[in-house]
Write a protein that holds these residues in place. Structure first.
Motif, PDB file in Angstrom:
ATOM      1  N   GLU A 326       0.798  -1.118   0.428  1.00  0.00           N
ATOM      2  CA  GLU A 326       0.285   0.026   0.270  1.00  0.00           C
ATOM      3  C   GLU A 326       1.303   1.065   0.307  1.00  0.00           C
ATOM      4  N   GLU A 327       2.102   1.566   0.887  1.00  0.00           N
ATOM      5  CA  GLU A 327       2.652   2.620   0.182  1.00  0.00           C
ATOM      6  C   GLU A 327       4.072   2.174  -0.927  1.00  0.00           C
ATOM      7  N   ALA A 328       4.031   1.147  -1.677  1.00  0.00           N
ATOM      8  CA  ALA A 328       4.950   0.970  -2.558  1.00  0.00           C
ATOM      9  C   ALA A 328       3.739   1.655  -4.545  1.00  0.00           C
ATOM     10  N   ILE A 329       2.328   0.776  -3.722  1.00  0.00           N
ATOM     11  CA  ILE A 329       1.655   1.892  -5.182  1.00  0.00           C
ATOM     12  C   ILE A 329       1.675   3.430  -5.491  1.00  0.00           C
ATOM     13  N   PRO A 330       1.143   3.935  -4.397  1.00  0.00           N
ATOM     14  CA  PRO A 330       1.368   5.386  -4.694  1.00  0.00           C
ATOM     15  C   PRO A 330       2.451   5.421  -4.766  1.00  0.00           C
ATOM     16  N   PHE A 331       3.652   5.405  -4.409  1.00  0.00           N
ATOM     17  CA  PHE A 331       4.474   5.864  -4.986  1.00  0.00           C
ATOM     18  C   PHE A 331       5.506   5.712  -6.423  1.00  0.00           C
ATOM     19  N   ILE A 332       4.964   4.266  -7.160  1.00  0.00           N
ATOM     20  CA  ILE A 332       4.372   3.857  -7.849  1.00  0.00           C
ATOM     21  C   ILE A 332       4.076   5.426  -9.068  1.00  0.00           C
ATOM     22  N   ASN A 333       3.305   5.154  -9.040  1.00  0.00           N
ATOM     23  CA  ASN A 333       2.486   6.183  -9.445  1.00  0.00           C
ATOM     24  C   ASN A 333       2.209   7.007  -9.224  1.00  0.00           C
ATOM     25  N   HIS A 335       6.361   8.570  -8.968  1.00  0.00           N
ATOM     26  CA  HIS A 335       7.370   9.127 -10.068  1.00  0.00           C
ATOM     27  C   HIS A 335       7.201   8.473 -10.857  1.00  0.00           C
ATOM     28  N   GLY A 336       6.412   7.246 -11.331  1.00  0.00           N
ATOM     29  CA  GLY A 336       6.945   6.400 -12.585  1.00  0.00           C
ATOM     30  C   GLY A 336       6.865   7.506 -14.353  1.00  0.00           C
ATOM     31  N   THR A 337       6.596   6.756 -15.017  1.00  0.00           N
ATOM     32  CA  THR A 337       6.530   7.798 -16.360  1.00  0.00           C
ATOM     33  C   THR A 337       5.506   6.916 -17.174  1.00  0.00           C
ATOM     34  N   GLY A 338       4.668   6.004 -16.741  1.00  0.00           N
ATOM     35  CA  GLY A 338       3.851   4.812 -17.015  1.00  0.00           C
ATOM     36  C   GLY A 338       4.369   4.033 -18.085  1.00  0.00           C
ATOM     37  N   HIS A 339       5.451   3.492 -18.062  1.00  0.00           N
ATOM     38  CA  HIS A 339       6.455   3.272 -18.922  1.00  0.00           C
ATOM     39  C   HIS A 339       5.917   1.205 -18.768  1.00  0.00           C
ATOM     40  N   SER A 340       6.721   0.553 -17.640  1.00  0.00           N
ATOM     41  CA  SER A 340       7.316  -0.733 -16.765  1.00  0.00           C
ATOM     42  C   SER A 340       6.602  -0.370 -15.598  1.00  0.00           C
ATOM     43  N   GLU A 341       6.144  -1.158 -14.804  1.00  0.00           N
ATOM     44  CA  GLU A 341       6.561  -1.409 -13.599  1.00  0.00           C
ATOM     45  C   GLU A 341       6.382  -3.352 -13.920  1.00  0.00           C
ATOM     46  N   CYS A 342       6.874  -3.792 -12.060  1.00  0.00           N
ATOM     47  CA  CYS A 342       6.751  -4.740 -11.963  1.00  0.00           C
ATOM     48  C   CYS A 342       7.185  -4.836 -10.180  1.00  0.00           C
ATOM     49  N   ILE A 343       6.364  -6.098 -10.092  1.00  0.00           N
ATOM     50  CA  ILE A 343       6.327  -6.881  -8.139  1.00  0.00           C
ATOM     51  C   ILE A 343       6.501  -8.382  -8.586  1.00  0.00           C
ATOM     52  N   ALA A 357      -3.996  -1.825  -9.422  1.00  0.00           N
ATOM     53  CA  ALA A 357      -3.987  -0.639  -9.044  1.00  0.00           C
ATOM     54  C   ALA A 357      -2.899   0.718  -9.973  1.00  0.00           C
ATOM     55  N   VAL A 358      -1.685  -0.385 -10.575  1.00  0.00           N
ATOM     56  CA  VAL A 358      -0.452  -0.154 -10.835  1.00  0.00           C
ATOM     57  C   VAL A 358      -0.864   1.321 -11.666  1.00  0.00           C
ATOM     58  N   ASP A 359      -0.409   2.603 -12.228  1.00  0.00           N
ATOM     59  CA  ASP A 359      -0.991   2.934 -13.599  1.00  0.00           C
ATOM     60  C   ASP A 359       0.683   3.040 -14.633  1.00  0.00           C
ATOM     61  N   ALA A 360       0.650   2.436 -15.544  1.00  0.00           N
ATOM     62  CA  ALA A 360       1.784   1.584 -16.746  1.00  0.00           C
ATOM     63  C   ALA A 360       0.879   1.187 -17.962  1.00  0.00           C
ATOM     64  N   ALA A 361       1.567   1.503 -18.611  1.00  0.00           N
ATOM     65  CA  ALA A 361       1.575   0.592 -20.151  1.00  0.00           C
ATOM     66  C   ALA A 361       1.916  -0.593 -20.030  1.00  0.00           C
ATOM     67  N   ALA A 362       2.409  -1.026 -19.167  1.00  0.00           N
ATOM     68  CA  ALA A 362       3.387  -2.861 -19.106  1.00  0.00           C
ATOM     69  C   ALA A 362       3.339  -3.498 -17.857  1.00  0.00           C
ATOM     70  N   VAL A 363       2.981  -3.979 -17.290  1.00  0.00           N
ATOM     71  CA  VAL A 363       2.644  -4.064 -15.683  1.00  0.00           C
ATOM     72  C   VAL A 363       2.789  -6.074 -15.108  1.00  0.00           C
ATOM     73  N   TYR A 364       4.364  -5.788 -14.401  1.00  0.00           N
ATOM     74  CA  TYR A 364       5.017  -7.244 -14.585  1.00  0.00           C
ATOM     75  C   TYR A 364       4.770  -7.906 -13.255  1.00  0.00           C
TER      76      TYR A 364
END
Length: 416
Positions: A326-333, A335-343, A357-364
Motif C-alpha cells: 500500500e505504500e509502494a503503489i502510490p509511490f510508483i504512480n 514517480h513512474g512515467t507510465g512505462h513498465s512496472e514489476c512486482i 492499481a499500478v498505472d503503466a503501459a506494461a505491468v509485470y
C-alpha cells in the motif's frame, strides 16, 4: 521553400502510392531492405565505426556508446526484425466492422495508414531501420531525424534502404533522413503541419518533453522510462535478485531498464544479501533512503529527492524501503512515467492488486521489465513504447501505426 519543406513535400507525394501499394509489393521492398543491409553491412559497419570514434573523442559515456554501436550480430538481429515484420499480417485494408443500417446503407470501418510519420530520436542506428520497416509495412512514409552522434550510420542505412525501395518499384522518398542534426531542424520538423501527420519522439525525457511541449504537429509520446521493481515480503528472493540484475544490468541505457527498486522492510536484509553480489558484477551505484542505508552501509550513497525522478540510463539504481504494498503503489504512480512496472511476489492477491492499481503501459508479475519490447511482445519490432493513453499504449507495432476511415455503400439513398 526550405530544404525540410521540400523533403516534407516529397514525403507527402510518396505517401499516396505507398498507401495504395498492396501487401506483396510492400513485402518485396522489405525483403530487398533486409538483403541489402545484410550483403552490404561492411559499409554500414564502417560508417558506424566513424560515428563511434567521434563519440569517444567527444567523451560519450559507455552506456550511450553501447546504444550507438553496431556489430555483425546486431545487424543480423536488425535484419531478422525486418523479415519478421515482412511476415506479419498487413493491417491496412482490414475491415474492423461492417453493418447494414435500417435505411439500407452499408457502413464499414477500414484500417488505413496514418500518412507521413516523422520520428525524432537519438543515437540508436537500429531505430532507423526498425522505424522504416514498420512504417513501410503499415503503408506510412517516414521522415527520420536521428541524433548527430549517429549521422554517418543513419545516412548509410537510409541510402541502402532507398536503393531497395526503388528496386521494388516504390518511391525512394518513402524513407528519408533529415541531414541537418541541429536544433533548428528539429524545431522546424515539429511545425511541418502541411506535410507531417504524426510526430513520434524517441529518446530521453528531456527530448520527449520538449517535443510534446513545442510541437504543433500531433505527437505520440514514447520512451520515458522510470521503471520500478517492488520486492514483496512473499517474494522468492533468489528470483527477485535475478530479475533486478537483469532489469538493471542487461542493458542499462534502454527505456525498459529498471531505475528504482522498492523493497519491503521485512525482507530487506536477506534480499540485499542475495542481490548485492549480482549488482557488484557491474559496480552498480546505489542511491538509497535512510532505512536502506542502514542495511547497505558504505555500499550505497544517500539518495536525494531528485533520484526518485531520474532516468539514469546507466549503472545507477535508486533504492527505497517501504512498509508494504500500500505504500509502494502510490509511490510508483507518483514517480513512474507510465512505462513498465514489476512486482515480485508469490502472493496471488497482492499480484492482482498491483496489476489493477499500478498505472503503466506494461505491468509485470515475477518477470523483468526488459521484456517491454515490440519483438518480445510478438509485434516484430516497435516504433516506440507509448506512455500515453490515447490511440496507442505500450510497444507500437503495425496496428498502432494505422488509423481508420468509414466506407459507406449505398443504392441511391438521400437523407431526408
Amino acid at each position: 521553400m526550405t530544404t525540410l519543406e521540400r523533403q516534407g513535400q516529397a514525403a507527402k507525394q510518396a505517401s499516396y502510392p505507398l498507401a495504395a501499394a498492396g501487401t506483396a509489393q510492400k513485402n518485396t521492398a522489405l525483403e530487398a531492405i533486409a538483403d541489402i543491409l545484410m550483403t552490404r553491412q561492411d559499409q554500414w559497419l564502417q560508417a558506424n565505426a566513424e560515428d563511434i570514434a567521434a563519440a569517444k573523442e567527444a567523451g560519450m559515456r559507455p552506456s550511450l556508446l553501447d546504444r550507438l554501436a553496431l556489430t555483425p550480430e546486431r545487424i543480423e538481429g536488425i535484419v531478422d526484425a525486418v523479415r519478421q515484420i515482412r511476415g506479419l499480417p498487413d493491417p491496412v485494408g482490414r475491415v474492423d466492422r461492417m453493418e447494414t443500417r435500417p435505411n439500407g446503407l452499408i457502413v464499414g470501418k477500414r484500417r488505413v495508414p496514418l500518412g507521413v510519420i516523422a520520428i525524432i530520436y537519438e543515437a540508436r542506428p537500429n531505430v532507423t531501420v526498425d522505424a522504416a520497416a514498420l512504417c513501410l509495412k503499415s503503408g506510412n512514409v517516414c521522415i527520420l531525424r536521428g541524433g548527430k552522434e549517429a549521422i554517418r550510420s543513419n545516412l548509410c542505412a537510409v541510402s541502402l534502404m532507398q536503393e531497395a525501395l526503388v528496386s521494388a518499384g516504390l518511391p525512394k522518398d518513402c524513407v528519408s533522413l533529415v541531414r541537418d542534426t541541429g536544433r533548428e531542424s528539429a524545431a522546424e520538423l515539429m511545425h511541418l503541419n502541411d506535410y507531417v501527420d504524426v510526430l513520434i519522439p524517441r529518446g530521453g525525457a528531456g527530448l520527449i518533453r520538449t517535443v510534446a511541449r513545442e510541437a504543433s504537429v500531433p505527437v505520440i509520446r514514447t520512451g520515458e522510462g522510470i521503471c520500478h521493481i517492488y520486492v514483496d515480503s512473499e517474494a522468492d528472493l533468489d528470483m527477485a535478485a535475478n530479475i533486478l540484475y537483469n532489469a538493471k544490468c542487461s542493458r542499462p541505457s534502454v527505456c525498459n531498464a529498471v531505475e528504482c527498486v522498492l523493497v519491503q522492510e521485512d525482507i530487506s536484509e536477506p534480499f540485499w544479501a542475495k542481490a548485492l553480489p549480482l549488482l557488484d558484477r557491474h559496480q552498480v551505484e546505489l542511491r538509497a533512503d535512510r532505512a536502506a542505508l542502514k542495511v547497505l552501509g558504505g555500499r550505497a550513497l544517500p539518495a536525494s529527492d531528485e533520484d526518485w525522478d531520474t532516468e539514469y540510463d546507466d549503472y545507477i539504481l535508486a533504492v527505497r524501503t517501504v512498509r508494504d504494498l500500500e505504500e509502494a503503489i502510490p509511490f510508483i504512480n507518483a514517480h513512474g512515467t507510465g512505462h513498465s512496472e514489476c512486482i515480485v511476489t508469490n502472493n496471488y492477491f497482492r499480484a492482482q492488486h498491483f496489476l489493477n492499481a499500478v498505472d503503466a503501459a506494461a505491468v509485470y508479475v515475477n518477470a523483468s521489465t526488459r521484456f517491454t519490447d515490440g519483438g518480445e511482445f510478438g509485434l516484430g519490432a516497435e516504433i516506440g513504447i507509448s506512455t500515453q493513453k490515447m490511440h496507442a499504449r505500450g510497444p507500437m507495432g503495425l496496428e498502432e501505426l494505422t488509423s481508420s476511415k468509414y466506407v459507406v455503400y449505398g443504392q441511391g439513398q438521400v437523407r431526408e
